[in-house]
Design a protein around this motif. Structure first.
Motif, PDB file in Angstrom:
ATOM      1  N   VAL A   1      44.557  44.157  45.090  1.00  0.00           N
ATOM      2  CA  VAL A   1      44.689  44.519  46.501  1.00  0.00           C
ATOM      3  C   VAL A   1      46.135  44.781  46.898  1.00  0.00           C
ATOM      4  CG1 VAL A   1      42.568  43.393  47.244  1.00  0.00           C
ATOM      5  CG2 VAL A   1      44.685  42.087  47.193  1.00  0.00           C
ATOM      6  N   GLY A   2      47.048  44.811  45.953  1.00  0.00           N
ATOM      7  CA  GLY A   2      48.459  45.078  46.217  1.00  0.00           C
ATOM      8  C   GLY A   2      49.276  44.737  44.995  1.00  0.00           C
ATOM      9  N   ASP A   3      50.593  44.898  45.097  1.00  0.00           N
ATOM     10  CA  ASP A   3      51.475  44.546  43.983  1.00  0.00           C
ATOM     11  C   ASP A   3      51.369  43.061  43.690  1.00  0.00           C
ATOM     12  OD1 ASP A   3      52.392  47.116  43.736  1.00  0.00           O
ATOM     13  OD2 ASP A   3      54.145  46.793  45.015  1.00  0.00           O
ATOM     14  N   GLU A   4      50.868  42.759  42.487  1.00  0.00           N
ATOM     15  CA  GLU A   4      50.732  41.369  42.048  1.00  0.00           C
ATOM     16  C   GLU A   4      49.820  40.540  42.957  1.00  0.00           C
ATOM     17  OE1 GLU A   4      52.166  40.233  39.137  1.00  0.00           O
ATOM     18  OE2 GLU A   4      52.746  42.308  38.854  1.00  0.00           O
ATOM     19  N   LYS A   5      48.898  41.177  43.687  1.00  0.00           N
ATOM     20  CA  LYS A   5      47.954  40.456  44.547  1.00  0.00           C
ATOM     21  C   LYS A   5      46.540  40.778  44.094  1.00  0.00           C
ATOM     22  CE  LYS A   5      51.013  40.460  48.456  1.00  0.00           C
ATOM     23  NZ  LYS A   5      51.221  39.247  49.163  1.00  0.00           N
ATOM     24  N   TYR A   6      45.744  39.738  43.916  1.00  0.00           N
ATOM     25  CA  TYR A   6      44.408  39.884  43.362  1.00  0.00           C
ATOM     26  C   TYR A   6      43.402  39.152  44.240  1.00  0.00           C
ATOM     27  CZ  TYR A   6      47.556  40.725  39.495  1.00  0.00           C
ATOM     28  OH  TYR A   6      48.577  41.187  38.722  1.00  0.00           O
TER      29      TYR A   6
ATOM     30  N   ILE B   1      44.958  35.192  49.421  1.00  0.00           N
ATOM     31  CA  ILE B   1      45.161  35.973  48.197  1.00  0.00           C
ATOM     32  C   ILE B   1      46.512  35.718  47.549  1.00  0.00           C
ATOM     33  CG2 ILE B   1      43.518  37.788  48.786  1.00  0.00           C
ATOM     34  CD1 ILE B   1      45.879  39.524  49.617  1.00  0.00           C
ATOM     35  N   ASP B   2      47.470  35.153  48.267  1.00  0.00           N
ATOM     36  CA  ASP B   2      48.766  34.831  47.665  1.00  0.00           C
ATOM     37  C   ASP B   2      48.670  33.659  46.694  1.00  0.00           C
ATOM     38  OD1 ASP B   2      50.504  35.604  50.719  1.00  0.00           O
ATOM     39  OD2 ASP B   2      50.115  36.875  48.983  1.00  0.00           O
ATOM     40  N   GLU B   3      47.565  32.938  46.693  1.00  0.00           N
ATOM     41  CA  GLU B   3      47.404  31.776  45.826  1.00  0.00           C
ATOM     42  C   GLU B   3      46.741  32.104  44.497  1.00  0.00           C
ATOM     43  OE1 GLU B   3      45.363  28.662  47.857  1.00  0.00           O
ATOM     44  OE2 GLU B   3      46.697  28.746  49.573  1.00  0.00           O
ATOM     45  N   THR B   4      46.547  33.382  44.172  1.00  0.00           N
ATOM     46  CA  THR B   4      45.904  33.730  42.912  1.00  0.00           C
ATOM     47  C   THR B   4      46.941  33.981  41.823  1.00  0.00           C
ATOM     48  OG1 THR B   4      45.800  36.060  43.513  1.00  0.00           O
ATOM     49  CG2 THR B   4      43.876  34.720  44.034  1.00  0.00           C
ATOM     50  N   THR B   5      46.575  33.687  40.584  1.00  0.00           N
ATOM     51  CA  THR B   5      47.449  33.886  39.426  1.00  0.00           C
ATOM     52  C   THR B   5      46.667  34.630  38.358  1.00  0.00           C
ATOM     53  OG1 THR B   5      48.519  31.772  39.899  1.00  0.00           O
ATOM     54  CG2 THR B   5      48.896  32.718  37.721  1.00  0.00           C
ATOM     55  N   ALA B   6      47.258  35.719  37.834  1.00  0.00           N
ATOM     56  CA  ALA B   6      46.593  36.494  36.782  1.00  0.00           C
ATOM     57  C   ALA B   6      46.878  35.874  35.421  1.00  0.00           C
ATOM     58  CB  ALA B   6      47.087  37.937  36.807  1.00  0.00           C
ATOM     59  N   TRP B   7      45.848  35.871  34.572  1.00  0.00           N
ATOM     60  CA  TRP B   7      45.938  35.315  33.222  1.00  0.00           C
ATOM     61  C   TRP B   7      45.243  36.262  32.260  1.00  0.00           C
ATOM     62  CZ3 TRP B   7      48.064  30.376  32.669  1.00  0.00           C
ATOM     63  CH2 TRP B   7      48.164  29.607  33.816  1.00  0.00           C
ATOM     64  N   ARG B   8      45.599  36.201  30.997  1.00  0.00           N
ATOM     65  CA  ARG B   8      44.834  36.902  29.968  1.00  0.00           C
ATOM     66  C   ARG B   8      43.902  35.855  29.357  1.00  0.00           C
ATOM     67  NH1 ARG B   8      44.309  41.355  27.833  1.00  0.00           N
ATOM     68  NH2 ARG B   8      46.153  42.623  27.780  1.00  0.00           N
TER      69      ARG B   8
ATOM     70  N   GLY C   1      35.946  48.017  36.353  1.00  0.00           N
ATOM     71  CA  GLY C   1      36.889  48.975  35.804  1.00  0.00           C
ATOM     72  C   GLY C   1      36.886  49.050  34.303  1.00  0.00           C
ATOM     73  N   PRO C   2      37.730  49.944  33.768  1.00  0.00           N
ATOM     74  CA  PRO C   2      37.765  50.171  32.329  1.00  0.00           C
ATOM     75  C   PRO C   2      38.551  49.135  31.547  1.00  0.00           C
ATOM     76  CG  PRO C   2      39.354  51.563  33.426  1.00  0.00           C
ATOM     77  CD  PRO C   2      38.601  50.813  34.500  1.00  0.00           C
ATOM     78  N   GLU C   3      39.182  48.182  32.201  1.00  0.00           N
ATOM     79  CA  GLU C   3      40.069  47.233  31.524  1.00  0.00           C
ATOM     80  C   GLU C   3      39.377  45.901  31.291  1.00  0.00           C
ATOM     81  OE1 GLU C   3      43.063  47.341  34.393  1.00  0.00           O
ATOM     82  OE2 GLU C   3      43.690  49.348  33.862  1.00  0.00           O
ATOM     83  N   GLY C   4      38.304  45.905  30.541  1.00  0.00           N
ATOM     84  CA  GLY C   4      37.595  44.664  30.246  1.00  0.00           C
ATOM     85  C   GLY C   4      36.727  44.228  31.403  1.00  0.00           C
ATOM     86  N   ASP C   5      36.658  42.924  31.636  1.00  0.00           N
ATOM     87  CA  ASP C   5      35.792  42.380  32.672  1.00  0.00           C
ATOM     88  C   ASP C   5      36.368  42.478  34.063  1.00  0.00           C
ATOM     89  OD1 ASP C   5      34.460  39.633  30.719  1.00  0.00           O
ATOM     90  OD2 ASP C   5      33.746  41.671  30.985  1.00  0.00           O
ATOM     91  N   CYS C   6      37.615  42.873  34.157  1.00  0.00           N
ATOM     92  CA  CYS C   6      38.278  42.819  35.450  1.00  0.00           C
ATOM     93  C   CYS C   6      38.632  44.203  35.949  1.00  0.00           C
ATOM     94  CB  CYS C   6      39.518  41.950  35.353  1.00  0.00           C
ATOM     95  SG  CYS C   6      39.133  40.316  34.736  1.00  0.00           S
ATOM     96  N   ALA C   7      39.137  44.215  37.167  1.00  0.00           N
ATOM     97  CA  ALA C   7      39.457  45.461  37.871  1.00  0.00           C
ATOM     98  C   ALA C   7      40.141  46.489  37.050  1.00  0.00           C
ATOM     99  CB  ALA C   7      40.291  45.152  39.092  1.00  0.00           C
TER     100      ALA C   7
END
Length: 64
Positions: free
Chosen positions: A21-26, A36-43, A58-64
């Motif tokens: 939903v924005g730069d570094e926002k999920y 949404i500022d409390e989310t952290t992306a992980w592999r 989306g095309p990038e695995g299970d996520c957006a």
């Protein structure tokens, strides 16, 4: 390949599918976030039961 997922707040064990939903926002697709500022992306593999029932977006695995 392990897809990206996000965790919300202090719960670093539940990994959610997300929408960017924005730069570094999920936004977790299941609605688990309170701010949404409390989310952290992980592999890491998604393990949220509610998110796993939702279709992939989306095309990038299970996520957006």
């Amino acid at each position: 390949m392990i897809p990206f997922g996000v965790t919300v707040g202090d719960d670093v064990f539940t990994v959610h599918k997300f929408l960017v939903v924005g730069d570094e926002k999920y936004l977790p697709l299941c609605g688990a976030e309170k701010d949404i500022d409390e989310t952290t992306a992980w592999r890491r593999a998604v393990n949220c039961e509610a998110c796993l029932r939702l279709p992939d977006l989306g095309p990038e695995g299970d996520c957006a």
